[in-house]
Design a protein around this motif. Structure first.
Motif, PDB file in Angstrom:
ATOM      1  N   ASN A 383     -29.003  -5.172  11.456  1.00  0.00           N
ATOM      2  CA  ASN A 383     -29.986  -5.742  12.371  1.00  0.00           C
ATOM      3  C   ASN A 383     -29.528  -5.774  13.832  1.00  0.00           C
ATOM      4  O   ASN A 383     -30.355  -5.872  14.735  1.00  0.00           O
ATOM      5  CB  ASN A 383     -30.339  -7.174  11.945  1.00  0.00           C
ATOM      6  CG  ASN A 383     -30.927  -7.236  10.553  1.00  0.00           C
ATOM      7  OD1 ASN A 383     -31.668  -6.339  10.149  1.00  0.00           O
ATOM      8  ND2 ASN A 383     -30.609  -8.282   9.809  1.00  0.00           N
ATOM      9  N   GLY A 384     -28.203  -5.699  14.042  1.00  0.00           N
ATOM     10  CA  GLY A 384     -27.683  -5.800  15.399  1.00  0.00           C
ATOM     11  C   GLY A 384     -27.077  -4.527  15.950  1.00  0.00           C
ATOM     12  O   GLY A 384     -26.756  -4.455  17.137  1.00  0.00           O
ATOM     13  N   GLY A 385     -26.893  -3.522  15.077  1.00  0.00           N
ATOM     14  CA  GLY A 385     -26.343  -2.258  15.552  1.00  0.00           C
ATOM     15  C   GLY A 385     -24.837  -2.228  15.695  1.00  0.00           C
ATOM     16  O   GLY A 385     -24.282  -1.265  16.222  1.00  0.00           O
ATOM     17  N   PHE A 386     -24.138  -3.257  15.206  1.00  0.00           N
ATOM     18  CA  PHE A 386     -22.688  -3.303  15.364  1.00  0.00           C
ATOM     19  C   PHE A 386     -21.992  -2.434  14.318  1.00  0.00           C
ATOM     20  O   PHE A 386     -22.385  -2.396  13.157  1.00  0.00           O
ATOM     21  CB  PHE A 386     -22.183  -4.739  15.271  1.00  0.00           C
ATOM     22  CG  PHE A 386     -22.457  -5.548  16.497  1.00  0.00           C
ATOM     23  CD1 PHE A 386     -21.600  -5.503  17.575  1.00  0.00           C
ATOM     24  CD2 PHE A 386     -23.614  -6.320  16.598  1.00  0.00           C
ATOM     25  CE1 PHE A 386     -21.858  -6.232  18.732  1.00  0.00           C
ATOM     26  CE2 PHE A 386     -23.891  -7.037  17.743  1.00  0.00           C
ATOM     27  CZ  PHE A 386     -23.007  -6.998  18.816  1.00  0.00           C
ATOM     28  N   ASP A 387     -20.935  -1.768  14.765  1.00  0.00           N
ATOM     29  CA  ASP A 387     -20.100  -0.985  13.861  1.00  0.00           C
ATOM     30  C   ASP A 387     -18.957  -1.827  13.308  1.00  0.00           C
ATOM     31  O   ASP A 387     -18.434  -1.539  12.233  1.00  0.00           O
ATOM     32  CB  ASP A 387     -19.531   0.227  14.593  1.00  0.00           C
ATOM     33  CG  ASP A 387     -20.632   1.132  15.112  1.00  0.00           C
ATOM     34  OD1 ASP A 387     -21.205   1.881  14.298  1.00  0.00           O
ATOM     35  OD2 ASP A 387     -20.937   1.082  16.311  1.00  0.00           O
ATOM     36  N   SER A 388     -18.567  -2.841  14.052  1.00  0.00           N
ATOM     37  CA  SER A 388     -17.502  -3.743  13.616  1.00  0.00           C
ATOM     38  C   SER A 388     -17.621  -5.044  14.384  1.00  0.00           C
ATOM     39  O   SER A 388     -18.359  -5.145  15.380  1.00  0.00           O
ATOM     40  CB  SER A 388     -16.115  -3.126  13.857  1.00  0.00           C
ATOM     41  OG  SER A 388     -15.808  -3.104  15.236  1.00  0.00           O
ATOM     42  N   LEU A 389     -16.868  -6.043  13.913  1.00  0.00           N
ATOM     43  CA  LEU A 389     -16.707  -7.295  14.647  1.00  0.00           C
ATOM     44  C   LEU A 389     -15.220  -7.612  14.717  1.00  0.00           C
ATOM     45  O   LEU A 389     -14.435  -7.194  13.859  1.00  0.00           O
ATOM     46  CB  LEU A 389     -17.463  -8.442  13.976  1.00  0.00           C
ATOM     47  CG  LEU A 389     -18.991  -8.378  14.013  1.00  0.00           C
ATOM     48  CD1 LEU A 389     -19.591  -9.589  13.282  1.00  0.00           C
ATOM     49  CD2 LEU A 389     -19.528  -8.317  15.441  1.00  0.00           C
TER      50      LEU A 389
END
Length: 614
Positions: A383-389
């Motif tokens: 939903n946010g387009g993140f590849d990692s955190l």
């Protein structure tokens, strides 16, 4: 160091019968190892606060009237002079660490003035760290010019280093007297001239926290961002220290960007007037079209930030304060960023080697206290387009000294189960650190062990500048522990040899720093650089403290395998990774071995890093 070798052959057979690497012809302008296989899940990211790293141009040190020492004689919270010219000059050093991505503090123009620094407000605190934006469409003059930044990105790309910039969507910078003076907005206590110097009356109990800014509701604030853009007391909306999306974080004016499809807004008055005066040295050309018109706040921010990608070919974003901005707003930024990178690659064929890269635009982010979620149950990827955190597990505490945890083999096993895949496909990756700008500097007694256990972690990792040289927390010159975590970089005494250290990273270096601890970071980091299996591959146990890691990308013809062995040994079982007869090299000692009956005869005292001989 530039190579003039006609060809570099990296193709060798492995147990599975496919190729470890393809043969590559290097041009006169190529750098050793710039063509190595890259995988974001194996990234070794070097995080730099640009202002505190290297001063390459002293002529920009006092931009916007910023001093090195504030009016009380302190430099804890001032700009120290680091810039992109200085950072570019140290790229060979950074490459020698095996780094394949560099995250730099936000380069956008920051607020010009100061706020009260420290709990007691004894010093002036400027935005040297990049988290108090003023103008998203200009580069901060303290850090250099548009062409300085372009040169930095291109030179990093030549060395195979991806570039990430820190981005802030949640909030603007604070209102300061200097900005009120420069841009003619806001209200002061007793109509004090904001252009006059404020010195606190210590005897009367004043500090820099008592700067004469009257943030109560008043029309004079309409010349700033305006009530359609931010939550701020001056617009009749309380701005405190809330832990929510639609609230102010640490009293920072909160952008109203919760809905990308919200009502359209006009450009703030102070920006309209600022942009009437062209600044070719610092204005981002690709951002100029978005200095007019009407869009939602989220759309303006996303277009402004994506324009940096379209202009310079930036490879990724590290996103700040992620949980305070809705995922759909981050998703908009990701979509615009992907389009911008594709556009840049088409326009820059033959100008920058990164125009031929195919890895996707990368987005990682800070969710304070987050550890891991490889299955993306929280939706940051989908939903946010993140590849990692960013993973806070090994150093979760803010400010405190030396609270880090050094990974051990059990942590390797746990992280390999979460993030280790032969095809590297993970729904939401991690970015693990042991030191950062917001927590402590990890400085254990055995920093050689820290270098080994951290750098060989499964998943992506993030070094903080000076981890490798044990940069000290100088307590901000003795007055603030938090500022001290961002002390000036302490380069090794023999850094003049950096070009030699980075000369053979793609094969096997023969020269390292004379600093014993730094040399360990270099050897282990370069081993990781050459082998995507270290961070991105699946891990298999070969016995106590002995591991095989395998990474495969059939589309690229890559089957990369390594064996990592900790501790003393006379013989290491490598049968899971390597076929009999395979010639291996030890990335740690430089020695060569041949696989016989599934093992190698070896005299290992502390560490063996086995890879196919190059």
């Amino acid at each position: 160091m530039k190579l003039k070798t006609a060809a570099l052959v990296l193709a060798v057979s492995v147990a599975a019968g496919s190729l470890a690497y393809k043969s590559t012809v290097l041009s006169e302008n190529s750098f050793e190892g710039s063509d190595l296989p890259f995988e974001w899940h194996n990234a070794n990211v070097y995080f730099v606060i640009t202002d505190r790293f290297a001063n390459g141009n002293r002529n920009n040190d006092n931009s916007y009237g910023r001093p090195y020492k504030d009016d009380s004689g302190y430099s804890a919270g001032t700009f120290h002079g680091g810039d992109f010219t200085g950072l570019t000059s140290k790229l060979d050093y950074i490459r020698s660490l095996g780094v394949n991505a560099i995250w730099v503090s936000s380069p956008v123009e920051q607020i010009h003035g100061w706020v009260g620094g420290g709990p007691m407000g004894v010093y002036q605190y400027y935005a040297y760290h990049g988290y108090w934006p003023l103008d998203f469409t200009s580069i901060d003059a303290n850090l250099g010019t548009v062409e300085d930044f372009r040169t930095f990105v291109t030179e990093a790309h030549k060395r195979g280093i991806r570039v990430l910039i820190d981005v802030v969507m949640n909030h603007s910078g604070y209102a300061t007297l200097k900005d009120m003076c420069d841009f003619k907005f806001g209200r002061t206590v007793g109509n004090v001239d904001p252009c006059s110097k404020f010195i606190p009356d210590v005897e009367a109990g004043q500090s820099y926290h008592n700067k004469p800014i009257d943030a109560s509701e008043d029309e004079s604030w309409n010349r700033w961002w305006g009530k359609d853009w931010i939550r701020f007391d001056g617009y009749g909306q309380t701005c405190g220290a809330e832990d929510s999306i639609d609230g102010c974080l640490a009293y920072l004016p909160d952008f109203k960007n919760s809905d990308p499809n919200a009502n359209e807004v006009s450009i703030p008055v102070f920006l309209q007037e600022k942009w009437e005066h062209k600044d070719k040295l610092h204005d981002i050309p690709a951002a100029i079209p978005y200095r007019k018109g009407q869009m939602s706040v989220a759309q303006f921010e996303a277009h402004w930030l994506a324009s940096w990608i379209e202009e310079f070919g930036i490879d990724g974003f590290r996103c700040d304060t992620v949980k305070y901005v809705p995922q759909k707003t981050w998703k908009l930024l990701k979509e615009l960023s992907e389009n911008a990178l594709n556009k840049w690659r088409i326009a820059n064929k033959g100008k920058d080697p990164a125009a031929n890269w195919t890895d996707p635009f990368y987005m990682t982010g800070e969710v304070w206290g987050f550890t891991n979620d490889p299955e993306d149950r929280l939706g940051y990827a989908s939903n946010g387009g993140f590849d990692s955190l960013i993973d806070f597990y090994f150093n979760p505490d803010g400010v405190n000294l030396n609270t880090c945890i050094i990974p051990d083999p059990d942590e390797w096993k746990r992280y390999a189960q979460m993030y280790g895949r032969e095809d590297s496909k993970v729904k939401l990756g991690n970015l693990t650190y042991i030191s950062s700008h917001d927590t402590s500097l990890c400085r254990k007694k055995d920093m050689e062990k820290a270098a080994v256990m951290f750098t060989l972690m499964p998943g992506a990792i993030q070094m903080f500048y000076g981890d490798e040289t044990a940069r000290e927390n100088d307590k901000g010159g003795g007055i603030d522990l938090e500022q001290g975590m961002r002390s000036d970089m302490n380069f090794p005494a023999d850094i003049i040899n950096a070009d030699k250290w980075s000369a053979n990273v793609g094969r096997l270096s023969s020269e390292y720093s004379s600093n014993k601890v730094l040399s360990v970071w270099q050897k282990v980091g370069q081993f990781r650089l050459r082998n995507p299996a270290v961070g991105a591959g699946a891990q298999y146990s070969l016995g106590e403290n002995s591991f095989c890691r395998i990474y495969q990308d059939k589309a690229k013809g890559i089957d990369n395998r390594v064996v990592i062995h900790l501790g003393e040994s006379d013989k290491i079982n490598v049968s899971k990774c390597f076929a009999n007869g395979t010639v291996l090299q030890d990335g740690y000692t430089g020695k060569e071995y041949r696989v016989i009956n599934g093992s190698v005869e070896i005299k290992s005292e502390k560490l063996a890093l086995l890879e196919i001989k190059r």
